[in-house]
Design a protein around this motif. Structure first.
Motif, PDB file in Angstrom:
ATOM      1  N   UNK A  65      -1.359  13.250   5.843  1.00  0.00           N
ATOM      2  CA  UNK A  65      -0.014  13.226   5.262  1.00  0.00           C
ATOM      3  C   UNK A  65       0.974  12.673   6.289  1.00  0.00           C
ATOM      4  N   UNK A  66       0.887  11.365   6.502  1.00  0.00           N
ATOM      5  CA  UNK A  66       1.743  10.710   7.490  1.00  0.00           C
ATOM      6  C   UNK A  66       2.616   9.628   6.868  1.00  0.00           C
ATOM      7  N   UNK A 101      -2.283  11.888  -1.793  1.00  0.00           N
ATOM      8  CA  UNK A 101      -3.397  10.931  -1.764  1.00  0.00           C
ATOM      9  C   UNK A 101      -4.644  11.523  -2.418  1.00  0.00           C
ATOM     10  N   UNK A 102      -5.439  10.656  -3.009  1.00  0.00           N
ATOM     11  CA  UNK A 102      -6.685  11.120  -3.615  1.00  0.00           C
ATOM     12  C   UNK A 102      -6.436  11.975  -4.843  1.00  0.00           C
ATOM     13  N   UNK A 103      -7.197  13.064  -4.940  1.00  0.00           N
ATOM     14  CA  UNK A 103      -7.113  13.937  -6.119  1.00  0.00           C
ATOM     15  C   UNK A 103      -6.560  15.305  -5.728  1.00  0.00           C
ATOM     16  N   UNK A 162      -6.095   9.346   2.497  1.00  0.00           N
ATOM     17  CA  UNK A 162      -7.261  10.150   2.860  1.00  0.00           C
ATOM     18  C   UNK A 162      -7.828   9.587   4.155  1.00  0.00           C
ATOM     19  N   UNK A 163      -7.992  10.445   5.156  1.00  0.00           N
ATOM     20  CA  UNK A 163      -8.491  10.021   6.460  1.00  0.00           C
ATOM     21  C   UNK A 163     -10.005   9.803   6.374  1.00  0.00           C
ATOM     22  N   UNK A 192       0.848  -1.180   0.000  1.00  0.00           N
ATOM     23  CA  UNK A 192       0.000   0.000   0.000  1.00  0.00           C
ATOM     24  C   UNK A 192       0.889   1.238   0.000  1.00  0.00           C
ATOM     25  N   UNK A 193       0.740   2.092  -1.019  1.00  0.00           N
ATOM     26  CA  UNK A 193       1.600   3.272  -1.122  1.00  0.00           C
ATOM     27  C   UNK A 193       1.313   4.304  -0.039  1.00  0.00           C
TER      28      UNK A 193
END
Length: 378
Positions: A251-252, A291-293, A233-234, A225-226
């Motif tokens: 952003x962890x 992450x996400x868009x 995304x939380x 998992x990247x």
């Protein structure tokens, strides 16, 4: 007893005073004035690490009168870095290559866009070397960062692109990088675009607190998992924010955590090559996907990987990995083959242990001879 308690109180008081001196809070305008007075404040990760390693001092191995060393190294003028001299023995060439890489990367040479890869047999000290480099950052001066930024990014990223040349001329520094999605959102909503009012604080490096030092352990090939690298995304925030809202980001990841410092890849080639593409993107482009868009996130870090020689040979034999190999600087970390240095290793092990038994004369010498002879090839 009173004297002892008093001395402890003095130590605690001095430490607290030193920490208070290192703490700093101000506006972005205040930070600009600090940079104008001392441009080195805004140095990049490789330059910061190079300075942390070399500030303890440097000597040249060629300056010794030991005839054995003269025969071993000949006319080679190897530099010995005092930061390593009490912990690592017999690998002067490897240490010199590491610092040479950091020096070139600090000058923004090609090495600044390559991965430092430590390769050697099991037990040669690769992991200990990386931990020592991380400790150098932990002992270094804290960095200035945007208050509340999850990746502790450089405050100069607040300067608009069209003004960066003017700011660079005045400050004497080169400004590179972009705001992370969350700071960009905060700048627009909380500060109405007034970047001069954004607060700036000092942040110390810490491996255990995941501040400026990220660690990537080997990942199960069936479940790579990247998010380990770039965050995610939380999901718990999606009831308050939409998926396209930067406030929903977590952003962890290792590259987020290791921004401004070091990202370590443990047993790097146990991961699938596809998993390493993010590492190469971070090395070459200084960006990783958000992450996400949410576009991309700028990262400034020294990427250090290590594994044993068998895994390196297996990885190198696959021609499909040529693109990754081209972006790797290999430093071999071999076993020590010098008797005097092997004795120092055993003496260090004894000092750090709780063994208090009597050791017969010449025991360490004999054990060192046996260890070195077992490493020689016919």
């Amino acid at each position: 007893m009173g004297t002892t308690i008093g001395s402890f109180a003095d130590i605690i008081g001095e430490d607290r005073k030193a920490r208070q001196e290192h703490s700093w809070t101000g506006s972005f305008l205040d930070y600009l004035e600090l940079v104008r007075q001392d441009p080195s404040i805004a140095k990049l990760a490789h330059a910061r690490l190079f300075e942390a390693v070399t500030k303890a001092g440097v000597t040249e191995l060629g300056e010794t009168d030991d005839p054995r060393l003269n025969r071993l190294f000949g006319d080679e003028r190897l530099k010995v870095y005092r930061y390593f001299e009490k912990d690592f023995f017999g690998i002067e060439r490897s240490l010199a290559q590491i610092v040479r890489y950091l020096h070139s990367a600090a000058l923004r040479g090609e090495e600044s866009r390559q991965v430092l890869y430590l390769m050697g047999p099991v037990g040669a000290g690769k992991s200990s070397l990386v931990v020592k480099l991380q400790r150098a950052l932990e002992e270094a001066e804290p960095v200035y960062a945007i208050d509340g930024c999850p990746i502790a990014e450089e405050p100069l990223h607040l300067v608009p692109v069209h003004l960066r040349r003017s700011f660079s001329d005045v400050l004497g520094v080169s400004i590179e990088g972009e705001l992370c999605p969350l700071c960009r959102h905060r700048l627009d909503t909380e500060f109405n675009g007034r970047y001069e009012d954004v607060p700036v604080v000092r942040v110390a490096f810490s491996r255990h607190r995941r501040q400026g030092i990220g660690v990537v352990p080997p990942v199960d090939p069936n479940n790579q998992d990247t998010s380990v690298l770039i965050g995610s995304v939380d999901i718990s925030k999606l009831d308050r924010f939409s998926e396209s809202d930067p406030r929903a980001l977590d952003l962890s990841g290792a590259f987020n955590v290791g921004n401004r410092g070091i990202v370590e890849f443990i047993e790097v080639f146990k991961n699938e090559p596809e998993y390493l593409h993010t590492m190469i993107t971070a090395t070459q482009e200084k960006f990783v996907p958000a992450p996400g868009r949410h576009g991309t996130v700028y990262v400034d870090c020294a990427i250090i990987a290590h594994s044993n020689e068998a895994e390196w040979q297996k990885f190198k034999a696959d021609h499909t990995n040529e693109a990754i190999m081209d972006r790797i600087v290999v430093v071999k970390v071999p076993y020590n083959l010098r008797l005097t240095e092997e004795i120092k290793i055993y003496e260090k092990m004894l000092r750090e242990s709780q063994f208090r038994a009597h050791i017969a004369p010449h025991t360490l010498e004999i054990a060192s001879m046996f260890a070195i002879l077992s490493r020689l090839e016919p």
